[in-house]
Design a protein around this motif. Structure first.
Motif, short mmCIF file in Angstrom:
data_model
loop_
_atom_site.label_atom_id
_atom_site.label_comp_id
_atom_site.label_asym_id
_atom_site.label_seq_id
_atom_site.Cartn_x
_atom_site.Cartn_y
_atom_site.Cartn_z
N ALA A 190 0.76 -1.22 0.07
CA ALA A 190 -0.03 0.13 0.12
C ALA A 190 0.87 1.19 -0.02
O ALA A 190 0.58 2.10 -0.73
N LEU A 247 -11.67 2.85 -1.50
CA LEU A 247 -10.97 2.44 -0.59
C LEU A 247 -11.89 2.25 0.62
O LEU A 247 -11.59 1.39 1.68
N LEU A 250 -13.28 -1.13 0.39
CA LEU A 250 -12.26 -2.15 0.67
C LEU A 250 -12.11 -2.08 2.22
O LEU A 250 -11.91 -3.11 2.69
N ALA A 251 -11.79 -0.89 2.84
CA ALA A 251 -11.55 -1.14 4.29
C ALA A 251 -12.69 -1.97 5.25
O ALA A 251 -12.38 -2.47 5.97
N ALA A 262 -6.11 -1.31 2.74
CA ALA A 262 -6.86 -0.43 2.48
C ALA A 262 -6.80 0.94 3.35
O ALA A 262 -6.90 2.26 2.82
N SER B 457 -16.48 -5.93 -1.99
CA SER B 457 -15.82 -4.72 -1.74
C SER B 457 -15.61 -3.90 -3.15
O SER B 457 -15.98 -2.71 -3.07
N ALA B 508 -6.83 -5.53 -4.99
CA ALA B 508 -6.56 -4.38 -4.51
C ALA B 508 -5.85 -3.49 -5.53
O ALA B 508 -6.25 -2.22 -5.60
#
Lengths: 308, 615
Positions: A190, A247, A250-251, A262, B457, B508
């Protein structure tokens, strides 16, 4: 949407104080607390198990204690039914059989046996290598960026962009350190992505600055840069907002394993957006950028070169 | 200012779109739980065996979806995992040791798509469950072995040249040779220069001695060889376990990655990876009667063995050479054109072999394959681990004449058998011990969980973006949304086409690309808005907007691509997975966000009078 003409660069002293404060705090926290490194870097054994009912953590600890894993940490992972067991690396027990032993220990004399969800065993040596590889990757990307931006723009811009991304990386690391959030390989990924994002933002602003320097005849450097920042503000905010939306999803929905990833990116996006306005451009200004730096060089001798 | 693409440009975009859809399509069909049967011996499976398997599955009343036989392998697809597991258990019992029965998830891609080379994405272990091992080869041990070998070779070379020596010993990375006098030393140095060019010789000041060290190049070769041989050995062993689609790859200079999808029993996997095997050459006892030996009357000095086909055979107790004396083995054809295996022995082995064969020309010699396995058995409710030694005669051949360092083993049935034997000789044992330095297991339930949550997600995040874009940029926003959706299709298509591995960080990476793709469109649309604001016509605003934004998008994406490529080069595991999807995503998003939206905008607004843009 936004009424324009905000004097961004007029407040650059304020931004400098703010950024310095964040940087100092980050560095202090990193120096004092360090990063709570995950198993990827420290080595050790990590076992994630799932139970049908809420897990009895104290019983788990007791059975691990009995099996000789006194320093094991046992904690819930996401839900009460999921448990994460972490065992520090042991130089005497470098064998990977550790994970098997752990599983046997917790499933001994238990009515509701744990369902194995994941086991990770990483030798300390591998962790060192990873940290080294990660650091190298960071260094090489910074180097590559310096060269590319210097070639496409000018060296003052490349210094500005690298200053902005070093700023972003240190502060993101600082947040992870200050809040004792676990730093593992996915978070490292990340951080590297933050570089990409922060850079993307910075380059867009620089692009406009370059264009305006070449186009606008009136105004000094500060005015031209301010105008450029204002012109790109809509885009900066729109993009940050949409990326942040994804994001956030995603988190909160991506599951426990991807959560920190994330989060790191989210922090990075917020800081990256700020830095592309308040760090990247002021640095270039401080380095004394002028119109002459960005004039398209006259191509002398082109005709001769192009002769076959 | 027409805002019209030439026909070739539109066609190109549409063709790319079509290709994208075709290659993304297999991912929709999912996988069939299936059982794969392959031969664990030299001979591939035959049609009769396939028919037999098919019949027994049908008679067991299991819901088989389809049944395929190709390249000596059988693949039976089932409707559910229950039937798959039942069938696997039944077939394991029925087919015996010569057939490997593996559980598999075979892609349910329709035949016409497979014919085009379209296959679904390959899912990483974090998404499908399985074990991942990172093994480190003990290079010090490999080098030590090489030094031992050279020690022996130097001794025998000196003896052969009739140079008398006091001692040849291994000391801290060097082989120390001590001689009796100056003449012997000169002769020995001569020999070293002639026969041992790979060794660096350093003369010592005092006494009649010198040190020989293995040179840089040779060291590199030794390490390379140890790694390559270990990979071959591990591959053979993994095939033994019957894992479908295993990954065995080199990583760095001294590490090997082994990934076994679907395997949960790490103890068993570790046992197999750690198994050691070796070879022995023995003379066949032709003086005594095998039949009597089978009844229990084994003559002194001999032992009873069994051949591959189960026939008993008597071999002399005395071993001629063992497998660790084999330096190299390769398969080929002998002077008569029949299959042969060419073997190279080290000095000691060569000498022994020379003596024995000299004295036994015309007699048969056997190759025995020995494997040490660690097995876990349940005794009185407790797991007990013990080593098991398995011995099998893999080849019997007649000695034609005396041979030494290099010789060939003939009398093999086929070239394929020769190849397998050479492989076994090379890969029977690990060249150097390996340590497991990293082990990761992901349970199947967690794998499914990861996929579900990851997809969820991504879908939610994407929907939020789509709504946001549609509301903020209206018609242009909808156009961007179409491009965004196709961008995802293109990413999936490219990942499938390249057979890249999709991992959790990879998902991701896709998310971040969505951000990048949106960014490109935001850049373009904001430019168009600016142009309109300064009073330009809609048509020229579109044109200039795209023109001006293009340079910015190019700069921004190339810098990010640079970062992604660096990550790919240096990263391992999750970082690499992230870098792959990010780099692919950047390329596809540039195409879809610039070319794709432009085509749609041109169709909507281009080449006609437009009063106002919906942006």
């Amino acid at each position: 949407m936004f009424k324009q003409e905000i004097d961004f660069l007029g407040k650059r002293k304020l931004a400098l104080i703010f950024s310095s404060l964040l940087l100092v705090m980050s560095i202090v926290s990193l120096a004092l607390n360090g990063l709570k490194l995950g198993i990827d870097f420290t080595g050790g054994t990590l076992v994630e198990v799932g139970y049908d009912q809420a897990a009895d953590l104290s019983a788990l600890r007791a059975s691990l204690d009995e099996a000789g894993f006194a320093d094991a940490t046992v904690q819930n992972f996401g839900t009460a039914k999921d448990v994460l067991i972490r065992i520090k690396p042991d130089e005497n027990l470098s064998s990977s059989e550790l994970s098997t032993q752990v599983l046997e220990a917790i499933n001994k004399n238990v009515a509701d046996p744990a369902e194995l969800r994941r086991v990770e065993f990483v030798g300390p040596q591998v962790g060192d290598d990873l940290a080294e590889d990660g650091g190298l990757a960071l260094l090489y990307s910074v180097f590559g960026i310096l060269i590319y931006v210097a070639w496409r723009f000018e060296y003052k811009f490349s210094l500005g962009s690298v200053a902005a991304l070093v700023h972003d990386v240190i502060i993101t690391l600082g947040v992870f350190s200050a809040f004792a959030m676990e730093f593992d390989l996915t978070v490292l990924a990340a951080i590297l992505a933050v570089i990409g994002y922060s850079l993307n933002d910075t380059i867009v602003v620089y692009d406009r600055i370059r264009e305006n320097f070449r186009k606008l005849r009136k105004g000094d450097s500060e005015q031209i840069m301010n105008a450029s920042l204002n012109q790109t503000l809509n885009r900066t905010l729109m993009t940050s907002l949409t990326t942040a939306l994804v994001l956030l999803a995603l988190a909160f929905l991506g599951g426990e394993i991807i959560h920190n990833f994330a989060l790191a990116l989210l922090i990075g996006v917020v800081i990256g957006t700020y830095s592309s306005i308040y760090v990247a451009s002021p640095v270039v200004l401080a380095l004394g950028i002028s119109k002459d730096d960005l004039m398209i060089p006259e191509k002398e001798g082109v005709d001769i070169d192009e002769m076959p | 200012m027409q805002n019209r693409f030439p026909i070739w440009k539109n066609t190109l975009i549409l063709i790319v779109l079509l290709i994208g859809i075709i290659y993304a399509l297999p991912n929709l069909f999912g996988n069939d739980p299936s059982v794969q049967l392959s031969s664990s011996t030299v001979t591939p499976l035959e049609q009769t065996q396939a028919n037999e398997v098919e019949a027994s599955i049908k008679s067991a009343g299991l819901a088989v979806k389809s049944f395929e036989f190709a390249d000596g392998r059988i693949l039976a697809r089932f409707k559910n995992t229950d039937d798959q597991l039942k069938a696997a258990d039944m077939l394991r019992d029925k087919m015996g040791n010569d057939v490997t029965v593996a559980l598999n998830l075979a892609p349910a891609t329709p035949a016409w798509l497979s014919a085009l080379g379209a296959e679904p994405m390959y899912l990483g272990l974090d998404l499908r469950g399985g074990v991942h091992f990172l093994l480190e080869v003990d290079m010090k041990a490999a080098i030590k072995q090489a030094e031992e070998r050279y020690n022996n070779d130097i001794r025998s070379a000196l003896r052969a040249a009739k140079v008398r020596y006091r001692s040849v010993s291994n000391e801290e990375g060097a082989i120390k040779v001590v001689l009796r006098n100056a003449d012997d030393k000169l002769a020995a140095l001569d020999l070293m220069a002639k026969d041992f060019r790979n060794l660096d010789v350093v003369e010592s000041e005092e006494g009649f001695e010198f040190n020989a060290t293995i040179g840089e190049n040779e060291l590199r070769e030794i390490k390379k060889f140890a790694l390559a041989q270990n990979i071959t050995t591990l591959r053979n062993r993994v095939n033994e376990i019957g894992v479908a689609e295993p990954v065995i790859q080199q990583q760095g200079d001294n590490r090997i990655v082994v990934q076994l999808p679907g395997v949960q029993d790490t103890t068993r996997a570790k046992e197999i990876l750690g198994t050691t095997a070796t070879l022995e050459y023995r003379l066949v006892d032709v003086e005594h009667d095998v039949a009597k030996a089978v009844q229990g009357r084994v003559p002194v000095g001999s032992r009873l063995y069994y051949e591959k086909n189960g026939n008993p055979i008597l071999l002399k107790r005395r071993v001629i050479v063992t497998g660790d004396q084999i330096v190299d083995a390769s398969s080929g054809l002998d002077q008569n054109g029949s299959a042969a295996v060419f073997i190279t022995l080290n000095g000691v082995g060569a000498k022994k072999m020379g003596k024995m064969t000299q004295a036994n020309i015309g007699k048969p010699m056997a190759v025995v394959f020995i494997e040490y396995k660690t097995e876990t058995r349940v005794v009185n409710g407790e797991k007990v681990r013990h080593k098991v030694k398995e011995e099998k005669v893999i080849s019997v051949a007649t000695i034609r004449d005396a041979f030494s360092k290099r010789f060939q083993t003939t009398g093999l049935d086929s070239t394929q058998e020769a190849r397998t034997l050479a492989l076994l000789l090379r890969a029977g044992a690990l060249a150097a011990p390996v340590d497991i330095v990293e082990e990761r297991t992901v349970g199947p339930s967690l794998g499914q969980d990861n996929i579900d949550k990851g997809m969820m997600s991504v879908v939610v995040g994407l929907l939020l973006v789509l709504v946001f874009m549609g509301v903020y940029y209206k018609v242009f926003g909808l156009v961007a949304n179409v491009a965004l959706a196709f961008n995802l299709v293109a990413i999936v298509a490219l990942l499938s086409l390249l057979q890249a591995t999709l991992t959790l960080p990879g998902i991701a990476g896709i998310v971040l690309t969505v951000g990048m793709a949106v960014d490109a469109n935001v850049l373009i649309f904001e430019r168009i808005k600016e142009e309109i604001r300064v009073g330009n016509t809609p048509q020229s605003s579109i044109y200039t907007g795209y023109e001006k934004a293009f340079v910015t998008i190019l700069d921004a994406n190339i810098t990010t691509l640079l970062v992604a490529l660096v990550l790919f080069g240096f990263g391992t595991g999750p970082i690499k997975g992230f870098a792959v999807t990010l780099s692919i995503g950047i390329l596809t998003s540039m195409f879809t966000a610039i070319m794709g939206t432009r085509m749609l905008i041109n169709w909507l607004y281009g080449n006609r009078r437009v009063e106002k843009l919906s942006i």
